[in-house]
Scaffold this motif. Structure first.
Motif, PDB file in Angstrom:
ATOM      1  N   THR A   1      22.439  51.035  29.717  1.00 39.04           N
ATOM      2  CA  THR A   1      23.087  51.749  28.565  1.00 39.04           C
ATOM      3  C   THR A   1      22.626  51.311  27.181  1.00 39.04           C
ATOM      4  O   THR A   1      22.014  50.011  27.197  1.00 39.04           O
ATOM      5  CB  THR A   1      24.525  51.812  28.759  1.00 39.04           C
ATOM      6  N   ARG A   2      22.878  52.151  26.381  1.00 35.37           N
ATOM      7  CA  ARG A   2      22.652  51.807  24.738  1.00 35.37           C
ATOM      8  C   ARG A   2      23.612  50.440  24.537  1.00 35.37           C
ATOM      9  O   ARG A   2      23.073  49.648  23.790  1.00 35.37           O
ATOM     10  CB  ARG A   2      22.943  52.762  23.919  1.00 35.37           C
ATOM     11  N   TYR A   3      24.935  50.436  25.091  1.00 39.70           N
ATOM     12  CA  TYR A   3      25.829  49.597  24.807  1.00 39.70           C
ATOM     13  C   TYR A   3      25.120  48.001  25.241  1.00 39.70           C
ATOM     14  O   TYR A   3      25.265  47.027  24.515  1.00 39.70           O
ATOM     15  CB  TYR A   3      27.065  49.632  25.970  1.00 39.70           C
ATOM     16  N   LEU A   4      24.356  47.949  26.256  1.00 39.17           N
ATOM     17  CA  LEU A   4      23.869  46.836  26.705  1.00 39.17           C
ATOM     18  C   LEU A   4      22.668  46.376  25.971  1.00 39.17           C
ATOM     19  O   LEU A   4      22.236  45.099  25.583  1.00 39.17           O
ATOM     20  CB  LEU A   4      23.352  46.602  28.133  1.00 39.17           C
TER      21      LEU A   4
ATOM     22  N   PHE B   1      33.796  47.466  30.769  1.00 42.40           N
ATOM     23  CA  PHE B   1      33.288  47.458  31.915  1.00 42.40           C
ATOM     24  C   PHE B   1      32.693  48.775  32.245  1.00 42.40           C
ATOM     25  O   PHE B   1      31.575  49.045  32.837  1.00 42.40           O
ATOM     26  CB  PHE B   1      34.342  47.148  33.104  1.00 42.40           C
ATOM     27  N   THR B   2      33.211  49.803  31.682  1.00 40.24           N
ATOM     28  CA  THR B   2      32.916  51.297  31.908  1.00 40.24           C
ATOM     29  C   THR B   2      31.669  51.513  31.007  1.00 40.24           C
ATOM     30  O   THR B   2      30.967  52.580  31.332  1.00 40.24           O
ATOM     31  CB  THR B   2      33.879  52.250  31.871  1.00 40.24           C
ATOM     32  N   GLU B   3      31.786  51.032  29.606  1.00 41.18           N
ATOM     33  CA  GLU B   3      30.844  51.534  28.714  1.00 41.18           C
ATOM     34  C   GLU B   3      29.428  50.930  28.969  1.00 41.18           C
ATOM     35  O   GLU B   3      28.585  51.246  28.488  1.00 41.18           O
ATOM     36  CB  GLU B   3      31.243  51.000  27.419  1.00 41.18           C
ATOM     37  N   ALA B   4      29.561  49.397  29.749  1.00 42.80           N
ATOM     38  CA  ALA B   4      28.243  48.807  29.686  1.00 42.80           C
ATOM     39  C   ALA B   4      27.525  49.550  30.978  1.00 42.80           C
ATOM     40  O   ALA B   4      26.146  49.541  30.868  1.00 42.80           O
ATOM     41  CB  ALA B   4      28.558  47.349  30.182  1.00 42.80           C
TER      42      ALA B   4
END
Length: 322
Positions: free
Chosen positions: A156-159, A287-290
């Motif tokens: 994901t972009r988050y990571l 946890f869900t965004e990553a």
């Protein structure tokens, strides 16, 4: 280029992590690279074929002390790498933090680059002692070890944003539609059953999927006069749901919700393909965004539409609702 993919789980278990690394390995192969796997196996060591890729396994030890040794051990990996000629890159999938740091130092001395395949930001679970050790391992990997890698495959972009100084590529879950299992299950006709058959998958407990919230929404839909529906929960039993969420299925849904427990990957996607919708509800947190829900991609691959909350990187892939 010869690439070794290091996985801290048993590939033959065919869990979501297995599907992730298999897809990446196929992409790397199509780009002209040679990929081999290293995984852990609780029963036997040796080399076998897995979906056309050679897999060398080392035996994992059971129990608390066995798990602790795994998080710091490097000897089995060193031995396998030393026997594999021409390795230029090691990709470590969600690997234990201390082992990852030791691997990076070992490979650097031998001119081998190390990349991390970061597929989520895990949530510590289990007993208080297990949670404490798991949190320490996660913090070492996510806050320190990944920053020292030569590269990052971020789901994901988050990571990717978490490690701005590390060269990264953002790669959400993908599937190979040429695989026979997708050809066999793909929906080619519209859904005609008057009862709307819903399905969801939850093997991680309350860390990601919010099943009580989903049940509450279904109760509201029923009160509002929605069409008859059923919901099948794959991945846990009714007893496991009660233990994980500390609640019961609402009485109004008792007759319409079934729990199938754990199923094989092939059977899971077959049931998704036979359903009207795949549905999942997730709260927005680290946890869900990553992470990125693998079953979203697999449902689309089956031709089954998805009902879900807009979390993580799903937004660009969601068509406007009718």
């Amino acid at each position: 280029m010869r690439i070794v993919y290091l996985c801290g789980f048993t590939l033959a278990s065919e869990v979501a992590a297995s599907q992730r690394v298999l897809s990446v390995a196929k992409l790397l192969t199509e780009l002209g690279h040679t990929v081999t796997f290293i995984d852990v196996n609780p029963k036997k060591a040796g080399t076998e074929d897995w979906h056309g890729f050679p897999v060398t396994s080392f035996i994992s030890q059971n129990g608390f002390l066995g798990g602790l040794r795994y998080k710091v051990a490097l000897a089995p990996i060193r031995r396998i790498l030393s026997q594999t000629q021409g390795v230029r890159l090691v990709i470590a999938y969600n690997y234990a933090g201390l082992s990852l740091l030791r691997l990076q130092r070992y490979c650097k001395r031998r001119g081998i680059r190390v990349a991390s395949d970061a597929a989520d930001w895990p949530q510590p679970l289990g007993s208080p002692l297990h949670r404490a050790l798991m949190k320490l391992d996660i913090d070492v990997r996510m806050r320190y070890a990944n920053r020292r890698m030569d590269g990052l495959i971020a789901i994901t972009r988050y990571l990717a944003r978490t490690y701005p100084t590390v060269p990264s590529v953002i790669l959400p879950p993908v599937v190979d539609l040429r695989d026979e299992k997708w050809q066999a299950c793909r929906v080619t006709q519209g859904y005609a059953d008057p009862t709307v058959r819903l399905v969801t998958v939850n093997t991680a407990g309350p860390g990601k999927e919010n099943l009580p919230r989903l049940f509450a929404m279904l109760c509201q839909a029923r009160e509002a006069g929605a069409r008859p529906f059923t919901l099948e929960v794959i991945g846990m039993t009714r007893e496991q749901y009660a233990g994980a969420y500390h609640t019961q299925v609402p009485e109004a849904l008792e007759a319409d919700v079934t729990f199938a427990g754990r199923l094989s990957h092939r059977e899971t996607i077959a049931r998704i393909a036979r359903s009207a919708y795949f549905v999942f509800i997730r709260d927005s947190n680290r946890f869900t965004e990553a992470g990125f829900p693998t079953k979203y991609c697999e449902s689309i691959a089956c031709g089954t539409p998805v009902l879900n909350t807009r979390t993580t990187d799903l937004g660009p892939y969601l068509p406007p609702a009718d």
